[in-house]
Scaffold this motif. Sequence first.
Motif, PDB file in Angstrom:
ATOM      1  N   ARG A  79       0.742  -1.742   0.149  1.00 57.41           N
ATOM      2  CA  ARG A  79       0.167   0.120   0.289  1.00 57.41           C
ATOM      3  C   ARG A  79       1.613   1.393   0.261  1.00 57.41           C
ATOM      4  O   ARG A  79       0.560   2.455  -0.314  1.00 57.41           O
ATOM      5  N   PRO A  83       1.059   5.559  -3.618  1.00 62.48           N
ATOM      6  CA  PRO A  83       1.182   6.608  -4.215  1.00 62.48           C
ATOM      7  C   PRO A  83       2.141   7.243  -4.992  1.00 62.48           C
ATOM      8  O   PRO A  83       1.800   7.895  -6.791  1.00 62.48           O
ATOM      9  N   ARG A  87       0.542   9.167  -8.867  1.00 64.50           N
ATOM     10  CA  ARG A  87       1.533  10.323  -9.696  1.00 64.50           C
ATOM     11  C   ARG A  87       1.606  10.415 -10.670  1.00 64.50           C
ATOM     12  O   ARG A  87       2.305  11.916 -11.607  1.00 64.50           O
ATOM     13  N   VAL A 114       1.136  18.378  -3.364  1.00 64.74           N
ATOM     14  CA  VAL A 114       0.616  16.084  -3.323  1.00 64.74           C
ATOM     15  C   VAL A 114       2.682  15.990  -3.765  1.00 64.74           C
ATOM     16  O   VAL A 114       3.374  15.539  -2.518  1.00 64.74           O
ATOM     17  N   ALA A 115       3.137  16.476  -5.009  1.00 60.56           N
ATOM     18  CA  ALA A 115       4.198  16.003  -5.632  1.00 60.56           C
ATOM     19  C   ALA A 115       5.533  17.029  -4.913  1.00 60.56           C
ATOM     20  O   ALA A 115       6.325  15.986  -5.159  1.00 60.56           O
TER      21      ALA A 115
ATOM     22  N   ALA B 210      -1.090  11.420  -3.081  1.00 65.23           N
ATOM     23  CA  ALA B 210      -0.690  12.142  -1.397  1.00 65.23           C
ATOM     24  C   ALA B 210      -0.286  10.885  -0.516  1.00 65.23           C
ATOM     25  O   ALA B 210      -1.018   9.983  -0.823  1.00 65.23           O
ATOM     26  N   THR B 211       0.436  10.633   0.169  1.00 65.52           N
ATOM     27  CA  THR B 211       0.537   9.412   1.709  1.00 65.52           C
ATOM     28  C   THR B 211      -0.250  10.203   2.681  1.00 65.52           C
ATOM     29  O   THR B 211      -0.153  11.116   3.073  1.00 65.52           O
ATOM     30  N   ASP B 212      -0.500   8.962   3.645  1.00 63.92           N
ATOM     31  CA  ASP B 212      -0.369   9.018   4.600  1.00 63.92           C
ATOM     32  C   ASP B 212      -0.509  10.315   5.032  1.00 63.92           C
ATOM     33  O   ASP B 212      -1.283  11.103   6.233  1.00 63.92           O
ATOM     34  N   GLN B 214       1.357  12.829   5.102  1.00 64.67           N
ATOM     35  CA  GLN B 214       0.847  14.712   4.230  1.00 64.67           C
ATOM     36  C   GLN B 214      -0.516  14.659   4.624  1.00 64.67           C
ATOM     37  O   GLN B 214      -0.498  15.475   5.184  1.00 64.67           O
TER      38      GLN B 214
END
Lengths: 248, 297
Positions: A79, A83, A87, A114-115, B210-212, B214
């Motif tokens: 998991r 991400p 992306r 986000v990046a 987005a990661t957890d 973040q």
Amino acid sequence: MAARMATTIVQFENVGLRYGTGAETLSDVSFSLDGGGFYFLTGPSGAGKTSLLKLLYLALRPSRGLIRLFDEDVVTLPRDRLPGFRRRIGVVFQDFRLVPHLSAFDNIALPLRVAGVEEEELATPVNEMLAWVGLSDRASARPATLSGGEQQRVAIARAVIGRPEILIADEPTGNVDPEMAARLLHLFDALNKLGTTLVVATHDIHLLSRVSSAQMMRLEAGRLSDPTGALKNPPRESRGGKRRKPRA
Amino acid sequence: MTLPFTASPAERRLLTEGRLSGPMPWVIAIMMFLTVLAAAGGLALNHAAQNVTGSIAQRITVQIVEANPDLREQQTRAAMTALSAMEGVTEVTRVPDAEIAALIEPWIGAAGEEEGIPVPTMIDADLSEEAHDRLDLVEEAIVAVAPAARVDDHAQFLAPLAGLIGSLTWLALALVLLTASALAASVILAVRAALNTHRGTIEVLHLMGATDIQIARLFQRRIALDALLGGAVGFLCAVIVLLLLGQRIGAVGSELLGSATLPLGAWLILLLLPIIGAIVSTLVARFTVIGVLKKML
């Protein structure tokens, strides 16, 4: 012109998807997508198009089968690695899913933030994207004050600003007039020419004829109607000089 | 570079609602108010217990209960001499007759000995821990030179008081832990409610990669600010109450109550509580958000 090498970036093998304990929404779906291709996913409402797209943009994992994305098995992918894959994928949702309290500028900037792109480096690409979708004068407008077509263009700009390798659009012309639909397709085609793989779900058969290079997959009742030749209308030589072979 | 507990101004805009618009800061303020009061109570009682036990727990009082004044005086001197010569006896003080007269005045009146009522003499002696442990031998040595002597061990009559103070201190600690747990539970509820409110935004962020961590940063920062604000308000209110209470206790004039004061170290511990509260709230928010997000793909 050098021939563009077709690399498989998406591969589905005998994929099945079941929500809860109900019947399978998708059954035995197998196909491959080449990088740089333009693919339409068609089929009647309820055929499973959105579910298939959700599998593609990693919002769901299949109940069975194999899905390879960018040459990695994403079904068993841990998991915490998802991400990074997400992306590389841009998504235009059927209902746009713009963040209501953010301006058009901030919505488009989301993937870059986000990046981890620094704030001072955001303005140029976001403004370029706003200009590209013809919304430079609406940068500070919130989604509620934008028309349906404008919201859609913000959603598209947001989906492509991160230069995704695959752009997935779910019924992108469902809420717009024919003129806007034509403009959107033009945008998609331009993106595709820049090397982005396009997967567009639609039940608007008029769209299919407007992109000459597009290939088509058809879903009916959760199954690809022709698993052995799902990708019809292979790309013409004018796009890359070399004819891509349909995969199934 | 973005630290795990910070969020950029743009990231902060991702969540709506002002910090003080929800009930969270006020819930935290009430919790912190109760926590500081409970902790102050515990610290003051602990200080009082240290005062009481530290100063007189190893003290004995020798009473010479002899009706004949000459004999009483003779035995008193003998007992003092014997006590002074004993190893482990650090201080020997004869309680002045005037002080004894003042002590018993409420019961026998001011005339006392003049009316023929024999009043015992009293000697206070401070013992070392080792000497206190062999109190029987000390008592034997005193009685050998002063047969009318009675030895009272302060530790013996202080034991129930020390026990009570100890119990109250533990009760205060339990209250601090309970309020801290309630605070953590409130944070969990608030974070879950906020996650539900912002579910749409979170899903979009998630699908954009987005990661957890973040996403958790957005919530933990808000909760940290709420906790700091609420904690500061609760702390200030509690300090005002403590200062007013201190004035009232001072007005009572009780030595025992007066010993239940807060030393500087205790105030520093109390000052740390809002900061600890903010850190705990932030961590609880972080782990709650990550726990909820882990259930999403």
